[in-house]
Design a protein around this motif. Structure first.
Motif, PDB file in Angstrom:
ATOM      1  N   ALA A  45     -17.272  -4.073   2.372  1.00  0.00           N
ATOM      2  CA  ALA A  45     -15.894  -4.565   2.265  1.00  0.00           C
ATOM      3  C   ALA A  45     -15.631  -5.590   3.363  1.00  0.00           C
ATOM      4  CB  ALA A  45     -14.912  -3.401   2.391  1.00  0.00           C
ATOM      5  N   LYS A  49     -10.263  -5.849   5.428  1.00  0.00           N
ATOM      6  CA  LYS A  49      -9.905  -4.656   4.636  1.00  0.00           C
ATOM      7  C   LYS A  49      -9.756  -3.421   5.525  1.00  0.00           C
ATOM      8  CE  LYS A  49      -9.059  -3.086   0.511  1.00  0.00           C
ATOM      9  NZ  LYS A  49      -7.902  -3.574  -0.256  1.00  0.00           N
ATOM     10  N   TRP A  50     -10.367  -3.460   6.700  1.00  0.00           N
ATOM     11  CA  TRP A  50     -10.280  -2.332   7.616  1.00  0.00           C
ATOM     12  C   TRP A  50      -9.010  -2.411   8.457  1.00  0.00           C
ATOM     13  CZ3 TRP A  50     -13.358   1.826   7.461  1.00  0.00           C
ATOM     14  CH2 TRP A  50     -14.636   1.707   6.918  1.00  0.00           C
ATOM     15  N   GLN A  59      -9.528   2.022   5.100  1.00  0.00           N
ATOM     16  CA  GLN A  59      -9.421   1.030   4.033  1.00  0.00           C
ATOM     17  C   GLN A  59      -8.419   1.549   3.003  1.00  0.00           C
ATOM     18  OE1 GLN A  59     -13.148   0.000   2.173  1.00  0.00           O
ATOM     19  NE2 GLN A  59     -14.191  -0.363   4.122  1.00  0.00           N
ATOM     20  N   TRP A  61      -7.075   1.041  -0.916  1.00  0.00           N
ATOM     21  CA  TRP A  61      -7.398   0.464  -2.220  1.00  0.00           C
ATOM     22  C   TRP A  61      -6.395   0.939  -3.274  1.00  0.00           C
ATOM     23  CZ3 TRP A  61     -11.259  -3.091  -2.441  1.00  0.00           C
ATOM     24  CH2 TRP A  61     -12.203  -3.090  -1.400  1.00  0.00           C
TER      25      TRP A  61
END
Length: 201
Positions: A45, A49-50, A59, A61
Motif C-alpha cells: 500500500a 495510506k498509513w 490503514q 479501507w
C-alpha cells in the motif's frame, strides 16, 4: 450486529463458552499462503495510506467514517474476498462488510481501553489470537464491553484466557510478541453519497 441465531451453524462449534455472549474464535481461518498474500498487499500500500497512531499504525479501507455517514469507497479486490467470506457466515445479520481497518502492532504497542490498567475490577477476560485466526464479536460482547491490547513484549497465559484450549495454549506459557498485523472487518450501517457530504442538493 447479528444475533447468535442468525449466525451460520458452521460457527456454532467455535463459540467461546467461557465468555459473555457472543464470541466466536476460528483457528486457521486462512492458510499460510493467504496470510503471506495479505501481508504482501498490506505492505504494498502507498505510504500515505498509513496513519501513525499512538501505539500502532493504521490503514483505512472502504471510506472514512463520519457523523453524517461514511463516504463509501470500493474495497480493493484483495480485501473483497475476505469481507465476502466473513459476511457469508452471517457475521453482519445478512449484510455485507463494507469497511476494513488494518492495524500493525510492534512489540510493546497496543490499544488502551480508556480504563486505567490498574483498575483490575473492570477486567473480565482475555483472548488469545493466533496467527491466521478469526475472531467474531457480537451482541453483548461487541456492544457493552471495552477491549484493549496491553503494550507489552511478552504475554503470560493465565486461566482467564477464555479460549485457551481452542487456541492451543497452556496456563503459564509465555509468548514473545513479534509484529502483528490484524484486519478489523465490519459493516458500517450509515453510508452517505458524496453530494450529501459535500452539501450539494
Amino acid at each position: 450486529m447479528a444475533k447468535p441465531c442468525e449466525v451460520s451453524e458452521d460457527l456454532d462449534e467455535y463459540a467461546v463458552k467461557d465468555a459473555p455472549p457472543t464470541v466466536y474464535y476460528v483457528p486457521d481461518f486462512i492458510t499460510e499462503a493467504e496470510e503471506e498474500y495479505l501481508l504482501q498487499q498490506v505492505y504494498r500500500a502507498p505510504k500515505p495510506k498509513w496513519t501513525q497512531l499512538s501505539g500502532r499504525r493504521l490503514q483505512n479501507w472502504g471510506g472514512l467514517p463520519h457523523p453524517k455517514g461514511m463516504l463509501a469507497e470500493k474495497l480493493p479486490d484483495w480485501l473483497l474476498k475476505y469481507t465476502e467470506k466473513i459476511s457469508a457466515l452471517g457475521a453482519f445479520a445478512g449484510k455485507t462488510a463494507n469497511h476494513v481497518l488494518v492495524n500493525e502492532y510492534k512489540p510493546e504497542e497496543g490499544i488502551m481501553t480508556g480504563v486505567p490498567q490498574t483498575e483490575e475490577s473492570r477486567y473480565v477476560l482475555s483472548l488469545l489470537l493466533r496467527r491466521r485466526s478469526l475472531l467474531i464479536l457480537q451482541g453483548e460482547m461487541y456492544e457493552r464491553y471495552l477491549h484493549g491490547i496491553r503494550g507489552v513484549a511478552v504475554d503470560t497465559l493465565t486461566e482467564r484466557v477464555a479460549n485457551l484450549s481452542a487456541a492451543g495454549g497452556q496456563v503459564g506459557e509465555t509468548l514473545t510478541r513479534g509484529t502483528r498485523v490484524s484486519l478489523t472487518i465490519r459493516h458500517v450501517p450509515k453510508v452517505c453519497r458524496a453530494n450529501l457530504l459535500l452539501g450539494r442538493k
